[in-house]
Structure formats: C-alpha cells, structure tokens
Write a protein that holds these residues in place. Sequence first.
Motif, mmCIF file in Angstrom:
data_model
loop_
_atom_site.group_PDB
_atom_site.id
_atom_site.type_symbol
_atom_site.label_atom_id
_atom_site.label_comp_id
_atom_site.label_asym_id
_atom_site.label_seq_id
_atom_site.Cartn_x
_atom_site.Cartn_y
_atom_site.Cartn_z
ATOM 1 N N LEU A 117 -2.459 -0.332 -5.859
ATOM 2 C CA LEU A 117 -1.575 -0.489 -4.547
ATOM 3 C C LEU A 117 -1.466 0.572 -3.663
ATOM 4 C CD1 LEU A 117 1.701 -1.904 -6.557
ATOM 5 C CD2 LEU A 117 -0.223 -3.061 -5.177
ATOM 6 N N PRO A 118 -1.357 0.572 -2.345
ATOM 7 C CA PRO A 118 -1.346 2.017 -1.798
ATOM 8 C C PRO A 118 -0.367 3.015 -2.025
ATOM 9 C CG PRO A 118 -1.441 -0.103 -0.427
ATOM 10 C CD PRO A 118 -0.978 -0.473 -1.544
ATOM 11 N N PRO A 119 -0.382 4.183 -2.067
ATOM 12 C CA PRO A 119 0.357 5.111 -2.604
ATOM 13 C C PRO A 119 1.668 5.270 -1.687
ATOM 14 C CG PRO A 119 -1.383 6.340 -1.555
ATOM 15 C CD PRO A 119 -1.851 4.855 -1.707
ATOM 16 N N LEU A 120 2.877 5.550 -2.214
ATOM 17 C CA LEU A 120 4.153 5.551 -1.481
ATOM 18 C C LEU A 120 3.892 6.960 -0.622
ATOM 19 C CD1 LEU A 120 6.947 4.589 -3.871
ATOM 20 C CD2 LEU A 120 6.304 3.565 -1.795
ATOM 21 N N PRO A 121 4.242 6.714 0.839
ATOM 22 C CA PRO A 121 4.046 8.312 1.634
ATOM 23 C C PRO A 121 5.202 9.164 1.165
ATOM 24 C CG PRO A 121 5.166 6.371 2.934
ATOM 25 C CD PRO A 121 4.734 5.606 1.351
ATOM 26 N N ASP A 122 4.765 10.436 1.369
ATOM 27 C CA ASP A 122 5.717 11.421 0.795
ATOM 28 C C ASP A 122 6.829 11.635 1.766
ATOM 29 O OD1 ASP A 122 4.242 11.805 -1.619
ATOM 30 O OD2 ASP A 122 2.864 13.367 -0.555
ATOM 31 N N GLY A 123 8.125 11.939 1.396
ATOM 32 C CA GLY A 123 9.244 12.246 2.503
ATOM 33 C C GLY A 123 9.859 10.943 2.850
ATOM 34 N N ALA A 124 9.050 9.711 2.757
ATOM 35 C CA ALA A 124 9.772 8.578 3.369
ATOM 36 C C ALA A 124 10.953 8.055 2.481
ATOM 37 C CB ALA A 124 8.648 7.453 3.773
ATOM 38 N N GLU A 125 12.121 7.619 3.042
ATOM 39 C CA GLU A 125 13.227 7.113 2.003
ATOM 40 C C GLU A 125 13.586 5.638 2.422
ATOM 41 O OE1 GLU A 125 14.293 8.828 -0.526
ATOM 42 O OE2 GLU A 125 13.086 10.393 -0.413
ATOM 43 N N TRP A 126 13.093 5.191 3.437
ATOM 44 C CA TRP A 126 13.471 3.897 4.130
ATOM 45 C C TRP A 126 12.332 2.978 4.750
ATOM 46 C CZ3 TRP A 126 18.229 2.348 3.026
ATOM 47 C CH2 TRP A 126 19.255 3.162 2.534
ATOM 48 N N PHE A 127 12.230 1.816 4.580
ATOM 49 C CA PHE A 127 10.866 1.148 4.736
ATOM 50 C C PHE A 127 11.541 -0.035 5.463
ATOM 51 C CE2 PHE A 127 10.278 3.662 1.224
ATOM 52 C CZ PHE A 127 8.798 4.580 1.517
ATOM 53 N N THR A 128 10.727 -0.717 6.383
ATOM 54 C CA THR A 128 10.828 -2.061 7.047
ATOM 55 C C THR A 128 10.284 -3.027 6.045
ATOM 56 O OG1 THR A 128 8.785 -1.880 8.152
ATOM 57 C CG2 THR A 128 10.754 -1.013 9.226
ATOM 58 N N LEU A 129 10.546 -4.353 6.238
ATOM 59 C CA LEU A 129 9.883 -5.520 5.500
ATOM 60 C C LEU A 129 8.627 -5.359 5.622
ATOM 61 C CD1 LEU A 129 11.972 -8.700 6.338
ATOM 62 C CD2 LEU A 129 11.668 -7.311 4.003
ATOM 63 N N LYS A 130 7.822 -5.142 6.654
ATOM 64 C CA LYS A 130 6.401 -5.106 6.731
ATOM 65 C C LYS A 130 5.850 -4.018 6.038
ATOM 66 C CE LYS A 130 2.697 -4.963 10.510
ATOM 67 N NZ LYS A 130 2.561 -5.030 11.775
ATOM 68 N N GLN A 131 6.235 -2.881 5.874
ATOM 69 C CA GLN A 131 5.875 -1.704 5.183
ATOM 70 C C GLN A 131 6.129 -2.090 3.698
ATOM 71 O OE1 GLN A 131 8.493 1.435 6.722
ATOM 72 N NE2 GLN A 131 7.200 2.107 8.305
ATOM 73 N N VAL A 132 7.044 -2.775 3.473
ATOM 74 C CA VAL A 132 7.176 -2.892 2.059
ATOM 75 C C VAL A 132 6.204 -3.684 1.451
ATOM 76 C CG1 VAL A 132 8.832 -3.907 0.198
ATOM 77 C CG2 VAL A 132 9.739 -2.411 1.937
ATOM 78 N N GLY A 133 6.006 -4.951 2.269
ATOM 79 C CA GLY A 133 4.628 -5.744 1.951
ATOM 80 C C GLY A 133 3.465 -4.962 1.942
ATOM 81 N N HIS A 134 3.318 -4.191 2.820
ATOM 82 C CA HIS A 134 1.848 -3.343 2.681
ATOM 83 C C HIS A 134 1.944 -2.694 1.597
ATOM 84 C CE1 HIS A 134 -1.546 -1.001 3.783
ATOM 85 N NE2 HIS A 134 -0.733 0.082 3.415
ATOM 86 N N LEU A 135 3.020 -1.959 0.910
ATOM 87 C CA LEU A 135 2.973 -1.331 -0.102
ATOM 88 C C LEU A 135 2.958 -1.923 -1.425
ATOM 89 C CD1 LEU A 135 5.590 1.315 0.654
ATOM 90 C CD2 LEU A 135 3.283 1.807 0.827
ATOM 91 N N LEU A 136 3.405 -3.298 -1.282
ATOM 92 C CA LEU A 136 3.057 -4.010 -2.606
ATOM 93 C C LEU A 136 1.687 -4.857 -2.648
ATOM 94 C CD1 LEU A 136 6.812 -5.585 -2.500
ATOM 95 C CD2 LEU A 136 5.717 -4.039 -3.994
#
Length: 682
Positions: free
Chosen positions: A171-190
Amino acid sequence: MATVRRVYYTRPVPPNAVRVIVKGKPFVRFDGADGKPVTAPCVGDGSRCRVPSAKWYGQYTDANGKVRRVPLSANKDAARLMLSELVKRVENEKAGVIDRFADHRKRPIAAHLTDWIVSLRANGRTPQYVSLKAARVTAVIGGCGWVFPGDMTADRVEIFLSGLRSRRPELPPLPDGAEWFTLKQVGHLLGGVSRQTVAALFRRHRLTGTGRGKSRRFPRAAVETLRDLKDRGCSAQTSNHYLQAIQQFARWLMDNGRIDRSPFTRLKPLNARLDQRRRRGELSPSELGRLLAVTAAGGIKFRGLTGADRVMLYRLAVGTGFRAAELAALVPEFFDLNATPPAILLPAELSKNRKGAVQPVAAGLASDLRGYLAGRPIRERVWPGTWVGKAADMLRADLDAAGVPVEVDGPEGNESRDFHALRACFISNVIRAGADLKQVMTLARHSDPRLTAGRYARTRLHDLGAVVDKLPEPTTTRSETGVLKATGTDGSEADRLPSLTLPLALVGGIDRGRMSADENMGREVEVQTCSPNPLNPSVLRADEGERGGKRKRPRPDSNRGITVLQTAALPLGYEATTGHGNAIGSSDTCQSDRVRRNLRFQSLSQFTNPPFTFVASNGIAGSDHVAGLQVVEQHRFGIHEAHTSFDHERGQFQGNSCHAVAIAMEQIAGVYPHAAHPNGHF
C-alpha cells in the motif's frame, strides 16, 4: 511405416544473405536463429529460399488407416521416442484400449474453464453465481501458474491459499502531517479502491467522517483502521470458498471425462471458527419491538419504502425466515392467507435453493398482512425498488434511530446485526418453540443440519439455565413393601461384620418387579415389582416359558413365579432374582417362610471370598429368616448349581456354595474383605 523426417518450407531470402552457386544451382547463405550458418537453395525467381523446419516431424498411420504427420521435437532422438508412443497408442486403440483423456490433456486449462462457465449458465445458475465462481477459479489457476490440466496439483493450491491468507499488499505510505482525506485519497491509500467501495467500507465498519458531498473528509485514524484490515489477508472462510470453487471445477472435469481423477480430494477446508472475522447476531424480543415501534412512527423513506412498509417487511422476515432477495420478489398472488394454516407460496425460481416452498405464517401476522395487502395489484411486487442491495444499510439506519446497537458482544466475540440476522432470529425462535431438528430444517429450508444448528441457531444463557433447571436430581425413595432386616449369628456378630447395601437399579419396565436399596439404610433391602432385562438370553428363555413356549421343568421345592432384577453394582450379565407368587408380576405375597433367591453371574475367578453379614429379611412373607437360598455360578464353560440354606437356630448359612453367595453379595455391596471359611460356613 512410421518415420521421422524434416519438413521443408519456403521463406523470403534474408536481407543479409550471401548468394552462392553450389553444383551449378543458386543458393543463399545466412546465419540462422541459433547462430549457425544456413545454406538454402533458391526457388522461383530467387526471392525465396527453401529451408528445413526446426522440429522433426513424425509420419504414421492412425487406427482409421489415415496417414498423419505431426511435429515432434527439435531433437531427433526425442522425436523418435515420441513417435514410438504415438504408434503404441494407435496399436492400443486398434486393440480396444483407448485413452479417453489424451485429447483433453493437450487443451489449455483456460479452454476447459470457458466450457465450465458455459455449463454453469446452461444449468440455470444466476449471473452473480457464475461470475463469482469464475473469478475464484481464475485466481487459483493464475496464482498456481497452471497451463494444462495435468499441471494441477494439490500442493500448489495449498501454497496459493496460504499466501492468500498471509498476503500483505503493498500500500502507498500515508503522507506525513495529513490528518484528513477525501474519498479519492482514501481509495488510493487502500490500493486503488473506488470511491463507492470506500463509502461502503466506512458504513460497514461504523467509521465516521465530517462534511457532506465533495467536502466530506475522513480522519487519519479511520484510514489507518481500514489499512490494518486490508493488511491482514483473507479469512479462513474466504480461503475455503476458493478451495471449494477449484474443487468444484475439478469435479466437473472428472465427471465430463476430461481428467481421470480430481487432484484436490485430500484437501480439507479450514476451521473457520478459529479465524471468524464477521459474526452475525440476533435481536432480542425487546429490541425487535423497539425497532418496529420507532420505524413505524418515523416518516423517513428508504429507497421508496415508508416506515410502515419496512415494519411489515421486518415482521415477515422474522416470521418466515425469508431472505432479502426472496422478500423483494414477493407479489400478493403468492400469499394464501385464508388457508388453514395461512401460508406463503414461494416459487422455485425465486428461492435460493431453487426449490419451491410453502411457508406457514402465524395467525397474528397473517391477519395484519390481509389488511396491508388489501387493494394491491396481485402481480406487482409488494416491496419494490432497489432496497434489496442496501438491505443491511436500511436496517442499520432503523436500528440507530431506535437506539438498538448494531454491534454487540456475543459469546464468541463481536456480533453484527444486519438484515440476514432477522433470518437467524426466526430459526432460533423456532428452536425455542420446541420444534425438532427435522421441523427446523424444513422451515429454514436447509439440507444440512450442521448449517441449521451451527450457524443460525442461537442459545442465550438464560435458555441454557432453563434447560439445566429441568434436569432430574438424584433422590432416595423408600417403598411401602416389607423391609428386610439384618441377621447374623448374634447381635454382636452382625454389628462386628461389614454391613451390606444392595444398590439395585431397574433395567426392564415397571410392571414386574424391582429391588432397590436405600443407601442411607445400609442394612435394609426393599423389593418392588419390575420387568426382566430384555437383553439377557436366560431371562428371555424364562419369559418364553411363561408365555407358552419351551418350558424348563421347575424344581419341586421352588415357586413357579420368578421376578428378574438387574443390579447396578454388578458388571453386565450379573442378575439377582427373587421368586414370589404364582405368576410373573403377581402382587400376591408368598404364604411360606421360604423365599427363593437366585444370583446369576458370569465369572467368579476375579473376586475374593469374603465373610460378610447378609442384610436381608423376608419382608414379603412377614418373617425374619431366609431359607432355600439358591446360588447359580455361571462360568464361561458351563453352569454349576448348588444349594445353600440358612439355619435360623444356628444363625448361619450352610451348603457347598456359601462362598459363591458371599462373592456375589460382596459385589452388590461393594465390600472387599479377606476370605471365606473353608467349610462354607460364614
């Protein structure tokens, strides 16, 4: 005659070829694919040349007399061996020995998979079923790297399934410092999941976000939770689904004569209870009542269904056990509410098992359904719309509105209440109503009792407590018949010797005789009526004599009526019998002071010969002395009879088998003293 030869063909002259003359004829010379020089003659106008094939070909005559030419191998020796196998196959075919799987082994496994999918569709399987099975089998074949049916092996499936359970996707690593994500960003991180799937995952795992529409955001903690769930691989149940699919495919190949046997027979499914990711709970009666009340009072619609529609839908699901898809397909024509009992006719094409069902309905529910269905078109769906695909979300929304928890702690872990939990409520309620297993399976429309009892039936702690409260407690009862008191040489001798208790238990019925003992009264024996042990051959023979069969001549000094009793303290085959009256089961008391008692047992060599106090008296005849005691020693190689009598004046037993009486009664009492007197007196 079979021969191995090269096959020549023409090809364009390579651009770098050198033209030469060999024996007055034009040739070209160039390097072949393997780097070796090739000299080939030119044909036609010289633009093409004639070259040999890379493989050796075999030419032979098949069983039908037709000449065949097939490519074999680039190695001539290997080609000769292959040709000999072909010739051997032709000879076997001529002799009637045919290899039915030879042609199928040459076809790629992908071609067999296509045929299997066509067969599933031809058998009436739903598109969802076909696509799911095809996807699982395709995943197993690709993961194992099989090309032909002969490549299928059980060990490769085991390795693939093990990797499936322990797979850790990158899985792609979680970006440092980011606390909130959109639906599209969550799908990419999954790992490239669609936004619709992300939204479904958040609803299923009860994760929340902020905002609505395009401004909706999800916290970092929720994203980490979903990543952890994705990182743990599939469950044991999912692994079993893949195994079942590939085994089904192999059985189809075997049944259709494409392989001789299934290579996956030895593979067994895993124990899904050890890795159960999702447990389905059920609603208690109070929770169900609160759900119905709040849903009926609410004015919110869900995909076209009002609160009243959903209340009747939930009641019918709990009252019949119908699944969501079956409920969505019901029309008023299927309801026969005026029959006795009221019932719903579910056609075979609408049920999961493709078998028609006539499901009875409770009288109260049938009465409410009559009013609910009144005036509706008989062939229009009762609950139309697209709610069936979101039935779990619909129930969760109503449970939240009613204040009923969706996730609860169950006896085996966390349990979830979804729409299918209503079916579990129905099956559990049927079991609590006292139905037997066959009735429960019929109402649930199950073919496997393990599915009914293991997955759907639920028992609460108070249900188990009610069952335990019904268990009988051990009690000691005393009969109103005569009590036999202890006797001995004198009072002091009786007090000095160990007392004898007869723990006798009934083996037959309750109509012929019973001898029992009060464990608290170690010196007393009670006699009641009980029936003989039906498993004892000697008792059966005695009973046949009383019924007019072959009779055994009785002893002159013995009564004809014999009551058979089985002792709980003796091993199987040891019986104590007492005779009184003139017929079996007679309630008449013996008018003589002589009471016959028989002891039957199989082997005495394993016991010691103890002296003891015989604690018994003739309570039936109202006397205090025992006479005419008969002992039967039934050994492995025969039956030896001897007589022992009790002398009341001397206060002792006399006879040639007194030690046998002692041994038998010692086994009844559970007493183990030393030895008997050698002369038989004790």
